[in-house]
Design a protein around this motif. Structure first.
Motif, mmCIF file in Angstrom:
data_model
loop_
_atom_site.group_PDB
_atom_site.id
_atom_site.type_symbol
_atom_site.label_atom_id
_atom_site.label_comp_id
_atom_site.label_asym_id
_atom_site.label_seq_id
_atom_site.Cartn_x
_atom_site.Cartn_y
_atom_site.Cartn_z
ATOM 1 N N VAL A 17 47.623 31.152 34.145
ATOM 2 C CA VAL A 17 46.360 31.813 33.832
ATOM 3 C C VAL A 17 46.516 32.453 32.458
ATOM 4 O O VAL A 17 47.552 33.034 32.156
ATOM 5 C CB VAL A 17 46.011 32.898 34.879
ATOM 6 N N VAL B 50 38.938 33.956 31.018
ATOM 7 C CA VAL B 50 40.097 33.707 31.854
ATOM 8 C C VAL B 50 40.165 32.189 32.055
ATOM 9 O O VAL B 50 39.219 31.591 32.565
ATOM 10 C CB VAL B 50 39.989 34.422 33.220
ATOM 11 N N TYR C 121 42.534 28.942 33.569
ATOM 12 C CA TYR C 121 43.617 28.678 34.513
ATOM 13 C C TYR C 121 43.866 27.183 34.612
ATOM 14 O O TYR C 121 43.014 26.368 34.267
ATOM 15 C CB TYR C 121 43.315 29.267 35.894
ATOM 16 N N ILE D 183 41.583 34.387 42.481
ATOM 17 C CA ILE D 183 42.034 35.152 41.319
ATOM 18 C C ILE D 183 41.311 36.492 41.358
ATOM 19 O O ILE D 183 40.080 36.548 41.268
ATOM 20 C CB ILE D 183 41.741 34.420 40.002
ATOM 21 N N SER E 135 37.841 27.541 33.285
ATOM 22 C CA SER E 135 37.803 28.884 32.704
ATOM 23 C C SER E 135 36.501 29.555 33.118
ATOM 24 O O SER E 135 35.548 28.889 33.532
ATOM 25 C CB SER E 135 37.917 28.835 31.182
ATOM 26 N N ALA F 17 46.751 35.945 41.194
ATOM 27 C CA ALA F 17 46.332 34.744 41.920
ATOM 28 C C ALA F 17 47.014 34.715 43.274
ATOM 29 O O ALA F 17 48.224 34.899 43.375
ATOM 30 C CB ALA F 17 46.684 33.492 41.127
#
Length: 136
Positions: free
Chosen positions: A28, A54, A56, A65, A95, A122
């Motif tokens: 992440v 964010v 990932y 998350i 994202s 996570a």
């Protein structure tokens, strides 16, 4: 199983690089945009809007998350969203945007800027369990 996958610290008024862990492992990345400078009055709070992304990758479907934001000056910080569930197939990569509102108090000093910390945790889903008892 839960693990901390990203923590990013942004000193309000100074840019900070993203903290990343990329490759074949689950990862992440949190990237925050530097907010515009503000002038705080003697009486009222000022709201500083901070945006971020964010991203990932390589996360299993249904990984959750959780996001939290804090400030070292004890200024009130809210983040939205606070929880996102990965919906893609494995390995999932995507994202999403996050928005934070930092409530800067009256008479806050420019000599002591606030440090904004964003933590992403996570939690992966439990492994699939197949009951084979009683099967021929």
């Amino acid at each position: 199983m839960a693990f901390v996958v990203a923590i990013i610290v942004l000193v309000l008024g100074a840019a900070a690089p993203p903290i990343e862990s990329q490759g074949v492992l689950p990862h992440v990345t949190v990237t925050l945009t530097e907010p515009a400078p503000i002038t705080v009055g003697p009486v009222d709070y000022e709201h500083v809007q901070v945006e971020g992304v964010v991203a990932y990758g390589n996360l299993p479907k249904n990984t959750v998350i959780d996001l939290a934001a804090t400030n070292d000056n004890y200024w009130n910080v809210t983040i939205s969203p606070t929880r996102v569930t990965v919906t893609g197939g494995f390995p999932a990569s995507d994202s999403f945007k996050v928005n934070m509102d930092v409530r800067v108090p009256a008479k806050a000093s420019a000599d002591r800027p606030g440090v904004l910390t964003v933590e992403a945790i996570a939690t992966t889903p439990p492994p699939l369990s197949i009951n084979t008892s009683g099967m021929a």
